[in-house]
Design a protein around this motif. Structure first.
Motif, PDB file in Angstrom:
ATOM      1  N   LEU A  49       0.598  -1.145   0.631  1.00 31.06           N
ATOM      2  CA  LEU A  49      -0.071   0.246  -0.333  1.00 31.06           C
ATOM      3  C   LEU A  49       1.158   1.510   0.284  1.00 31.06           C
ATOM      4  CD1 LEU A  49      -2.678   1.172   0.713  1.00 31.06           C
ATOM      5  CD2 LEU A  49      -2.791   1.253   2.803  1.00 31.06           C
ATOM      6  N   TRP A  50       1.575   1.087   0.766  1.00 26.60           N
ATOM      7  CA  TRP A  50       2.475   2.445   0.583  1.00 26.60           C
ATOM      8  C   TRP A  50       3.078   2.719  -0.349  1.00 26.60           C
ATOM      9  CZ3 TRP A  50       2.697   6.488   3.887  1.00 26.60           C
ATOM     10  CH2 TRP A  50       2.378   6.574   5.357  1.00 26.60           C
ATOM     11  N   LYS A  51       4.174   1.371  -1.249  1.00 24.25           N
ATOM     12  CA  LYS A  51       4.975   1.149  -2.315  1.00 24.25           C
ATOM     13  C   LYS A  51       3.895   2.227  -3.353  1.00 24.25           C
ATOM     14  CE  LYS A  51       7.363  -1.247  -5.274  1.00 24.25           C
ATOM     15  NZ  LYS A  51       7.662  -2.766  -5.511  1.00 24.25           N
ATOM     16  N   ALA A  52       2.783   1.546  -2.790  1.00 24.52           N
ATOM     17  CA  ALA A  52       2.215   2.489  -3.792  1.00 24.52           C
ATOM     18  C   ALA A  52       1.557   3.602  -3.948  1.00 24.52           C
ATOM     19  CB  ALA A  52       0.164   1.087  -4.427  1.00 24.52           C
ATOM     20  N   PHE A  53       1.093   3.724  -2.833  1.00 26.37           N
ATOM     21  CA  PHE A  53       0.458   5.655  -2.372  1.00 26.37           C
ATOM     22  C   PHE A  53       2.185   6.154  -3.211  1.00 26.37           C
ATOM     23  CE2 PHE A  53       0.786   8.656   0.772  1.00 26.37           C
ATOM     24  CZ  PHE A  53      -0.770   9.654  -0.195  1.00 26.37           C
ATOM     25  N   LEU A  54       3.213   6.330  -2.118  1.00 22.87           N
ATOM     26  CA  LEU A  54       4.180   7.146  -2.191  1.00 22.87           C
ATOM     27  C   LEU A  54       4.820   7.200  -4.227  1.00 22.87           C
ATOM     28  CD1 LEU A  54       6.270   5.907  -0.228  1.00 22.87           C
ATOM     29  CD2 LEU A  54       5.235   7.678   0.260  1.00 22.87           C
ATOM     30  N   ALA A  55       4.210   5.832  -5.220  1.00 21.82           N
ATOM     31  CA  ALA A  55       5.290   6.469  -6.382  1.00 21.82           C
ATOM     32  C   ALA A  55       4.077   7.021  -6.747  1.00 21.82           C
ATOM     33  CB  ALA A  55       4.337   4.937  -6.916  1.00 21.82           C
ATOM     34  N   ARG A  56       2.483   6.689  -6.319  1.00 22.98           N
ATOM     35  CA  ARG A  56       1.245   7.903  -6.665  1.00 22.98           C
ATOM     36  C   ARG A  56       1.463   9.551  -5.870  1.00 22.98           C
ATOM     37  NH1 ARG A  56      -4.046   5.937  -7.300  1.00 22.98           N
ATOM     38  NH2 ARG A  56      -4.135   7.400  -8.668  1.00 22.98           N
ATOM     39  N   LEU A  57       2.014   9.797  -5.237  1.00 19.64           N
ATOM     40  CA  LEU A  57       2.858  11.185  -4.790  1.00 19.64           C
ATOM     41  C   LEU A  57       2.433  12.435  -5.502  1.00 19.64           C
ATOM     42  CD1 LEU A  57       4.930  11.177  -1.806  1.00 19.64           C
ATOM     43  CD2 LEU A  57       2.181  11.425  -2.226  1.00 19.64           C
ATOM     44  N   PRO A  58       2.747  12.585  -7.300  1.00 23.13           N
ATOM     45  CA  PRO A  58       3.074  13.288  -7.802  1.00 23.13           C
ATOM     46  C   PRO A  58       1.726  13.926  -8.992  1.00 23.13           C
ATOM     47  CG  PRO A  58       4.722  11.681  -8.818  1.00 23.13           C
ATOM     48  CD  PRO A  58       3.854  11.234  -7.695  1.00 23.13           C
ATOM     49  N   GLU A  59       0.885  12.682  -8.436  1.00 18.76           N
ATOM     50  CA  GLU A  59      -0.159  13.298  -8.738  1.00 18.76           C
ATOM     51  C   GLU A  59      -1.041  14.119  -7.725  1.00 18.76           C
ATOM     52  OE1 GLU A  59      -2.459  10.034  -9.122  1.00 18.76           O
ATOM     53  OE2 GLU A  59      -0.762   8.104 -10.080  1.00 18.76           O
ATOM     54  N   ILE A  60      -0.575  14.142  -6.633  1.00 17.77           N
ATOM     55  CA  ILE A  60      -1.597  14.626  -6.136  1.00 17.77           C
ATOM     56  C   ILE A  60      -1.288  16.284  -6.184  1.00 17.77           C
ATOM     57  CG2 ILE A  60      -1.943  14.988  -3.542  1.00 17.77           C
ATOM     58  CD1 ILE A  60      -1.324  12.063  -2.991  1.00 17.77           C
ATOM     59  N   GLY A  61      -1.818  17.029  -5.771  1.00 20.49           N
ATOM     60  CA  GLY A  61      -1.850  18.512  -6.443  1.00 20.49           C
ATOM     61  C   GLY A  61      -2.041  19.088  -4.332  1.00 20.49           C
ATOM     62  N   ASN A  62      -0.724  20.577  -4.619  1.00 19.25           N
ATOM     63  CA  ASN A  62      -0.777  21.597  -3.736  1.00 19.25           C
ATOM     64  C   ASN A  62      -0.820  20.888  -1.985  1.00 19.25           C
ATOM     65  OD1 ASN A  62      -2.586  23.571  -5.007  1.00 19.25           O
ATOM     66  ND2 ASN A  62      -4.744  22.833  -4.357  1.00 19.25           N
ATOM     67  N   THR A  63       0.358  20.018  -2.692  1.00 16.08           N
ATOM     68  CA  THR A  63       1.285  19.058  -1.266  1.00 16.08           C
ATOM     69  C   THR A  63       1.208  20.150  -0.060  1.00 16.08           C
ATOM     70  OG1 THR A  63       2.893  18.016  -2.308  1.00 16.08           O
ATOM     71  CG2 THR A  63       0.959  16.422  -2.298  1.00 16.08           C
ATOM     72  N   VAL A  64       1.561  19.975   1.071  1.00 22.69           N
ATOM     73  CA  VAL A  64       2.581  19.995   2.334  1.00 22.69           C
ATOM     74  C   VAL A  64       3.488  18.904   2.536  1.00 22.69           C
ATOM     75  CG1 VAL A  64       2.233  21.206   4.352  1.00 22.69           C
ATOM     76  CG2 VAL A  64       0.220  21.668   3.450  1.00 22.69           C
ATOM     77  N   ALA A  87      -1.919   8.870   3.422  1.00 21.06           N
ATOM     78  CA  ALA A  87      -2.637   9.879   3.008  1.00 21.06           C
ATOM     79  C   ALA A  87      -0.793  10.950   3.294  1.00 21.06           C
ATOM     80  CB  ALA A  87      -3.351  10.333   4.030  1.00 21.06           C
ATOM     81  N   ILE A  88      -1.393  12.590   2.404  1.00 17.64           N
ATOM     82  CA  ILE A  88      -0.578  13.436   2.390  1.00 17.64           C
ATOM     83  C   ILE A  88      -1.683  14.140   2.982  1.00 17.64           C
ATOM     84  CG2 ILE A  88      -0.291  13.179   0.034  1.00 17.64           C
ATOM     85  CD1 ILE A  88       3.012  14.546   0.863  1.00 17.64           C
ATOM     86  N   GLU A  89      -0.878  16.010   3.977  1.00 21.62           N
ATOM     87  CA  GLU A  89      -1.030  17.217   3.256  1.00 21.62           C
ATOM     88  C   GLU A  89      -0.925  17.637   2.392  1.00 21.62           C
ATOM     89  OE1 GLU A  89      -1.950  20.249   7.115  1.00 21.62           O
ATOM     90  OE2 GLU A  89      -0.154  19.074   7.069  1.00 21.62           O
ATOM     91  N   VAL A  90      -2.439  18.349   2.088  1.00 20.35           N
ATOM     92  CA  VAL A  90      -2.769  19.699   1.334  1.00 20.35           C
ATOM     93  C   VAL A  90      -2.924  20.944   1.899  1.00 20.35           C
ATOM     94  CG1 VAL A  90      -2.940  17.546  -0.484  1.00 20.35           C
ATOM     95  CG2 VAL A  90      -4.957  18.371   0.722  1.00 20.35           C
ATOM     96  N   GLY A  91      -2.686  21.833   0.950  1.00 23.36           N
ATOM     97  CA  GLY A  91      -3.360  23.010   1.017  1.00 23.36           C
ATOM     98  C   GLY A  91      -4.069  23.131   1.230  1.00 23.36           C
ATOM     99  N   ALA A  92      -5.030  22.788  -0.203  1.00 23.80           N
ATOM    100  CA  ALA A  92      -6.665  22.606  -0.354  1.00 23.80           C
ATOM    101  C   ALA A  92      -7.475  21.107  -1.436  1.00 23.80           C
ATOM    102  CB  ALA A  92      -6.639  23.969  -1.701  1.00 23.80           C
TER     103      ALA A  92
END
Length: 109
Positions: A49-64, A87-92
């Motif tokens: 799960l973490w491997k898949a999530f970390l690979a997709r981090l660039p898809e998430i906008g506005n990350t903190v 999860a990762i925190e996002v600004g919006a």
């Protein structure tokens, strides 16, 4: 010996009270079963799960920048089913990538 002296001086029994503002998070969440369950599968699920999530981090906008979170929640009272969210925190909260979800954690102390 110096290290032991440092530990003795740096420890305190006084708690740090921290006020956390509301957080907006984007992540991925499968259902799983915890270590106290006969159906325990959480240890097998987390690394992929973490491997898949970390690979997709660039898809998430506005990350903190800084920290990703692992959030565990019991699905229902008296249930051994869990929800584990990477999860990762996002600004919006903007567009949520397919297969991901948005969460809001309220302000807390």
């Amino acid at each position: 010996m110096d290290y032991l002296k440092h530990i003795q001086r740096a420890l305190t029994t006084l708690p740090d009270i921290v006020v956390q503002p509301e957080q907006r998070l984007v992540g991925m969440r499968p259902s799983c079963f915890g270590s106290e369950s006969e159906k325990n599968n959480i240890a097998a699920m987390l690394p992929p799960l973490w491997k898949a999530f970390l690979a997709r981090l660039p898809e998430i906008g506005n990350t903190v920048a800084g920290t990703c979170y692992g959030i565990v929640r019991q699905c229902e009272d008296d249930s051994d089913a869990l929800e584990y969210t990477c999860a990762i925190e996002v600004g919006a909260l903007a567009t949520i990538p397919p297969g991901m979800l948005a969460l809001r954690h309220p302000a807390r102390r």
